[in-house]
Design a protein around this motif. Structure first.
Motif, PDB file in Angstrom:
ATOM      1  N   ASP A 161       0.815  -1.191   0.000  1.00 18.09           N
ATOM      2  CA  ASP A 161       0.000   0.000   0.000  1.00 18.09           C
ATOM      3  C   ASP A 161       0.860   1.256   0.000  1.00 18.09           C
ATOM      4  O   ASP A 161       0.628   2.187  -0.763  1.00 18.09           O
ATOM      5  CB  ASP A 161      -0.861  -0.035   1.261  1.00 18.09           C
ATOM      6  CG  ASP A 161      -2.143   0.697   1.038  1.00 18.09           C
ATOM      7  OD1 ASP A 161      -2.709   0.535  -0.053  1.00 18.09           O
ATOM      8  OD2 ASP A 161      -2.550   1.427   1.954  1.00 18.09           O
ATOM      9  N   LEU A 214       2.519   1.922  -3.394  1.00 18.80           N
ATOM     10  CA  LEU A 214       1.605   2.526  -4.366  1.00 18.80           C
ATOM     11  C   LEU A 214       1.433   4.009  -4.068  1.00 18.80           C
ATOM     12  O   LEU A 214       1.584   4.863  -4.947  1.00 18.80           O
ATOM     13  CB  LEU A 214       0.246   1.821  -4.310  1.00 18.80           C
ATOM     14  CG  LEU A 214      -0.878   2.491  -5.113  1.00 18.80           C
ATOM     15  CD1 LEU A 214      -0.528   2.560  -6.587  1.00 18.80           C
ATOM     16  CD2 LEU A 214      -2.201   1.770  -4.899  1.00 18.80           C
ATOM     17  N   ARG A 227      -0.474  15.203  -2.457  1.00 16.30           N
ATOM     18  CA  ARG A 227      -0.885  14.235  -1.446  1.00 16.30           C
ATOM     19  C   ARG A 227      -2.347  13.831  -1.650  1.00 16.30           C
ATOM     20  O   ARG A 227      -2.698  12.654  -1.653  1.00 16.30           O
ATOM     21  CB  ARG A 227      -0.712  14.863  -0.060  1.00 16.30           C
ATOM     22  CG  ARG A 227      -0.465  13.898   1.063  1.00 16.30           C
ATOM     23  CD  ARG A 227      -0.593  14.637   2.385  1.00 16.30           C
ATOM     24  NE  ARG A 227      -1.983  15.009   2.617  1.00 16.30           N
ATOM     25  CZ  ARG A 227      -2.655  14.693   3.719  1.00 16.30           C
ATOM     26  NH1 ARG A 227      -2.055  14.024   4.680  1.00 16.30           N
ATOM     27  NH2 ARG A 227      -3.908  15.046   3.865  1.00 16.30           N
ATOM     28  N   ASN A 228      -3.196  14.810  -1.823  1.00 11.26           N
ATOM     29  CA  ASN A 228      -4.619  14.524  -2.005  1.00 11.26           C
ATOM     30  C   ASN A 228      -4.890  13.797  -3.317  1.00 11.26           C
ATOM     31  O   ASN A 228      -5.734  12.900  -3.376  1.00 11.26           O
ATOM     32  CB  ASN A 228      -5.433  15.815  -1.945  1.00 11.26           C
ATOM     33  CG  ASN A 228      -5.620  16.301  -0.523  1.00 11.26           C
ATOM     34  OD1 ASN A 228      -5.566  15.510   0.414  1.00 11.26           O
ATOM     35  ND2 ASN A 228      -5.813  17.601  -0.361  1.00 11.26           N
ATOM     36  N   ARG A 231      -3.917  10.179  -2.783  1.00  9.86           N
ATOM     37  CA  ARG A 231      -4.893   9.443  -1.977  1.00  9.86           C
ATOM     38  C   ARG A 231      -6.175   9.195  -2.753  1.00  9.86           C
ATOM     39  O   ARG A 231      -6.781   8.139  -2.655  1.00  9.86           O
ATOM     40  CB  ARG A 231      -5.209  10.231  -0.707  1.00  9.86           C
ATOM     41  CG  ARG A 231      -3.969  10.405   0.147  1.00  9.86           C
ATOM     42  CD  ARG A 231      -4.268  10.577   1.600  1.00  9.86           C
ATOM     43  NE  ARG A 231      -2.985  10.616   2.315  1.00  9.86           N
ATOM     44  CZ  ARG A 231      -2.864  10.707   3.628  1.00  9.86           C
ATOM     45  NH1 ARG A 231      -3.946  10.775   4.376  1.00  9.86           N
ATOM     46  NH2 ARG A 231      -1.689  10.712   4.193  1.00  9.86           N
ATOM     47  N   GLY A 232      -6.581  10.201  -3.499  1.00  9.48           N
ATOM     48  CA  GLY A 232      -7.807  10.046  -4.289  1.00  9.48           C
ATOM     49  C   GLY A 232      -7.662   8.966  -5.345  1.00  9.48           C
ATOM     50  O   GLY A 232      -8.530   8.104  -5.481  1.00  9.48           O
ATOM     51  N   ALA A 258      -5.485   6.500  -5.415  1.00  8.75           N
ATOM     52  CA  ALA A 258      -5.331   5.190  -4.774  1.00  8.75           C
ATOM     53  C   ALA A 258      -6.698   4.647  -4.356  1.00  8.75           C
ATOM     54  O   ALA A 258      -7.000   3.464  -4.555  1.00  8.75           O
ATOM     55  CB  ALA A 258      -4.414   5.301  -3.561  1.00  8.75           C
ATOM     56  N   ALA A 259      -7.532   5.516  -3.790  1.00 16.08           N
ATOM     57  CA  ALA A 259      -8.874   5.086  -3.388  1.00 16.08           C
ATOM     58  C   ALA A 259      -9.689   4.667  -4.601  1.00 16.08           C
ATOM     59  O   ALA A 259     -10.416   3.667  -4.569  1.00 16.08           O
ATOM     60  CB  ALA A 259      -9.584   6.206  -2.632  1.00 16.08           C
ATOM     61  N   MET A 260      -9.566   5.418  -5.677  1.00 14.96           N
ATOM     62  CA  MET A 260     -10.309   5.082  -6.901  1.00 14.96           C
ATOM     63  C   MET A 260      -9.902   3.707  -7.427  1.00 14.96           C
ATOM     64  O   MET A 260     -10.745   2.879  -7.763  1.00 14.96           O
ATOM     65  CB  MET A 260     -10.026   6.163  -7.954  1.00 14.96           C
ATOM     66  CG  MET A 260     -10.572   5.851  -9.324  1.00 14.96           C
ATOM     67  SD  MET A 260     -12.374   5.901  -9.385  1.00 14.96           S
ATOM     68  CE  MET A 260     -12.618   7.658  -9.601  1.00 14.96           C
ATOM     69  N   ASP A 317      -8.518   1.174  -5.776  1.00 17.90           N
ATOM     70  CA  ASP A 317      -9.000   0.130  -4.862  1.00 17.90           C
ATOM     71  C   ASP A 317     -10.510  -0.044  -4.977  1.00 17.90           C
ATOM     72  O   ASP A 317     -11.026  -1.163  -4.941  1.00 17.90           O
ATOM     73  CB  ASP A 317      -8.631   0.491  -3.423  1.00 17.90           C
ATOM     74  CG  ASP A 317      -7.137   0.323  -3.156  1.00 17.90           C
ATOM     75  OD1 ASP A 317      -6.456  -0.250  -4.021  1.00 17.90           O
ATOM     76  OD2 ASP A 317      -6.672   0.759  -2.095  1.00 17.90           O
ATOM     77  N   GLY A 318     -11.218   1.055  -5.094  1.00 19.79           N
ATOM     78  CA  GLY A 318     -12.679   0.976  -5.210  1.00 19.79           C
ATOM     79  C   GLY A 318     -13.106   0.231  -6.462  1.00 19.79           C
ATOM     80  O   GLY A 318     -14.047  -0.568  -6.428  1.00 19.79           O
ATOM     81  N   LEU A 319     -12.421   0.480  -7.561  1.00 15.98           N
ATOM     82  CA  LEU A 319     -12.756  -0.220  -8.804  1.00 15.98           C
ATOM     83  C   LEU A 319     -12.467  -1.712  -8.659  1.00 15.98           C
ATOM     84  O   LEU A 319     -13.244  -2.556  -9.113  1.00 15.98           O
ATOM     85  CB  LEU A 319     -11.970   0.391  -9.967  1.00 15.98           C
ATOM     86  CG  LEU A 319     -12.434   1.798 -10.382  1.00 15.98           C
ATOM     87  CD1 LEU A 319     -11.413   2.451 -11.322  1.00 15.98           C
ATOM     88  CD2 LEU A 319     -13.794   1.740 -11.060  1.00 15.98           C
ATOM     89  N   LEU A 347     -12.458  -3.430  -5.830  1.00 16.51           N
ATOM     90  CA  LEU A 347     -13.452  -3.965  -4.909  1.00 16.51           C
ATOM     91  C   LEU A 347     -14.761  -4.250  -5.627  1.00 16.51           C
ATOM     92  O   LEU A 347     -15.316  -5.339  -5.536  1.00 16.51           O
ATOM     93  CB  LEU A 347     -13.670  -2.955  -3.785  1.00 16.51           C
ATOM     94  CG  LEU A 347     -14.683  -3.306  -2.712  1.00 16.51           C
ATOM     95  CD1 LEU A 347     -14.270  -4.573  -2.001  1.00 16.51           C
ATOM     96  CD2 LEU A 347     -14.832  -2.166  -1.722  1.00 16.51           C
ATOM     97  N   ARG A 348     -15.252  -3.271  -6.354  1.00 17.54           N
ATOM     98  CA  ARG A 348     -16.527  -3.438  -7.042  1.00 17.54           C
ATOM     99  C   ARG A 348     -16.415  -4.509  -8.117  1.00 17.54           C
ATOM    100  O   ARG A 348     -17.363  -5.249  -8.376  1.00 17.54           O
ATOM    101  CB  ARG A 348     -16.981  -2.112  -7.619  1.00 17.54           C
ATOM    102  CG  ARG A 348     -17.285  -1.078  -6.543  1.00 17.54           C
ATOM    103  CD  ARG A 348     -17.678   0.261  -7.107  1.00 17.54           C
ATOM    104  NE  ARG A 348     -19.055   0.346  -7.488  1.00 17.54           N
ATOM    105  CZ  ARG A 348     -20.062   0.541  -6.650  1.00 17.54           C
ATOM    106  NH1 ARG A 348     -19.815   0.667  -5.367  1.00 17.54           N
ATOM    107  NH2 ARG A 348     -21.290   0.592  -7.066  1.00 17.54           N
ATOM    108  N   TYR A 391     -10.123  10.118 -14.430  1.00 18.98           N
ATOM    109  CA  TYR A 391      -9.907  10.803 -13.152  1.00 18.98           C
ATOM    110  C   TYR A 391      -8.519  11.429 -13.121  1.00 18.98           C
ATOM    111  O   TYR A 391      -8.342  12.582 -12.703  1.00 18.98           O
ATOM    112  CB  TYR A 391     -10.100   9.810 -12.003  1.00 18.98           C
ATOM    113  CG  TYR A 391      -9.904  10.398 -10.628  1.00 18.98           C
ATOM    114  CD1 TYR A 391     -10.457  11.618 -10.270  1.00 18.98           C
ATOM    115  CD2 TYR A 391      -9.171   9.713  -9.665  1.00 18.98           C
ATOM    116  CE1 TYR A 391     -10.276  12.152  -8.999  1.00 18.98           C
ATOM    117  CE2 TYR A 391      -8.996  10.227  -8.391  1.00 18.98           C
ATOM    118  CZ  TYR A 391      -9.546  11.445  -8.063  1.00 18.98           C
ATOM    119  OH  TYR A 391      -9.368  11.959  -6.812  1.00 18.98           O
TER     120      TYR A 391
END
Lengths: 206, 206
Positions: B130, B133, B151-152, B155-156, B158-160, B162-164, B166-167, B187
């Motif tokens: 993690d 990445l 930084r933001n 993080r954004g 990385a979240a995107m 992981d979210g993709l 996950l779904r 994005y």
DNA sequence: ATTTTTTTATTGAACGTTCAATCAATAAAA
DNA sequence: TTTTATTGATTGAACGTTCAATAAAAAAAT
């Protein structure tokens, strides 16, 4: 010490104890005895009220999903502004509601998410919830952009929300709700900016 | 039928069988017997080569993480363009590599993700990956924007990603890698657009 | 107001099942 | 003959469920 009308109380106790146990040792090591100990009752009571361990787990997931839906619905009905931005903002806020994001609920949520891949009943529950989030987002985005773009915006934001949840549940410190909300709202602003929507009057997340 | 030099072959067979079993029935119902049957060997061999079930699970997660890192590294070293956009694009492409996104690997990935919340060894592995990445993303974003924004953005994104994932792992049809890549790249474009970077010459994802 | 009966809530020991790990036996290759 | 690889029956621990026993509260009877 049996008094009448214990059923709703015990059910809630056991559901809370289930979340506490999952938060503590994970779903794999959550036994009926551990749940019962958390709730201060005996193991046999679980089969009595929920028909067995699986019934309790299902009820626990149901509660989490209901809480999440409620958190979103409350914020949407409290809106003064009827803009699509306001509605989507309320969906974001509801998804990062305090009661959902805090320790036990978040870890239980992710545990069930993983588990739902192979348990048809949990998968059904998760699917219903998922579709509602997506279709709500899609409907609001369609008010300000063409169909295809709305579809992509909805999928992107849904993925972002889930991704923030996932990372929040995994980091030992737990989810930083403020940062998550900020990132999600920033992304929303970017999505809408492409279609010339006005920026919100006040951006109240630090 | 013992021949010499079976160890590396058996180890790989058992790791593959583990992923197949998790894909089939989930981590909770993955027993040593089921894994052994998938690999066409006896159950005892698992303890012989991996010291026990936990050792095999750890080795399996290690392999998945290694494969992911390799997929990213290969694409980054093959870059002709040294722009930050190209590097981040390669990270996205690597994360949605075919071998990672396909059935068994994706479900195993999510199963370990959930499991890592309460197993220190898995958590350590997941954390190392993690951080890599995040720090790679952050480093590239910093080439074109201030620290806080970088930084933001990291993080954004990385979240995107992981979210993709996950779904994708949760939907019965599996992850639509093309769509996921498209959403992630879109994005990324939005993140970079705010800082006046030129759009990429060719956007070859449908 | 007291006692008896019925109902409701709860316990925890016993049971059957499942699983990971072990190890003596076995068989092929060296 | 020695070494290496593999088997599979066995063992012991852990788990979910069941159910007869129990005890408190509520209702009925005295």
């Amino acid at each position: 010490m049996p008094k009448v009308g214990m059923e709703p109380i015990r059910r809630q106790q056991l559901i809370n104890a289930t979340m506490a146990a999952i938060d503590e040792v994970g779903l794999a090591e959550t036994t009926v005895m551990r749940i019962a100990r958390h709730a201060g009752v005996s193991a046999g009571i679980i089969s009595h009220y929920f028909g067995g361990k699986d019934g309790l787990l299902e009820a626990t997931m149901r509660q989490i999903l209901t809480d999440l839906s409620t958190a979103v619905a409350v914020r949407r009905h409290a809106l003064e502004d009827d803009s699509s931005r306001a509605h989507i903002g309320a969906i974001i806020e509801g998804n990062f509601d305090r009661t959902q994001v805090t320790g036990p609920a978040a870890k239980t949520w992710l545990a069930f998410w993983a588990s739902s891949m192979h348990k048809p009943m949990l998968q059904r529950l998760q699917n219903v919830n998922d579709r509602r989030l997506y279709s709500n987002l899609c409907h609001q985005f369609r008010r300000v952009m063409p169909r295809l773009e709305a579809r992509n915006a909805a999928r992107g934001l849904a993925a972002m929300i889930d991704g923030l949840w996932l990372r929040g549940a995994l980091t030992p410190e737990g989810l930083d709700a403020e940062e998550a909300r900020f990132l999600a709202h920033t992304y929303l602003d970017q999505l809408l900016a492409h279609y010339g929507c006005q920026q919100p009057a006040s951006n109240t997340y630090s």
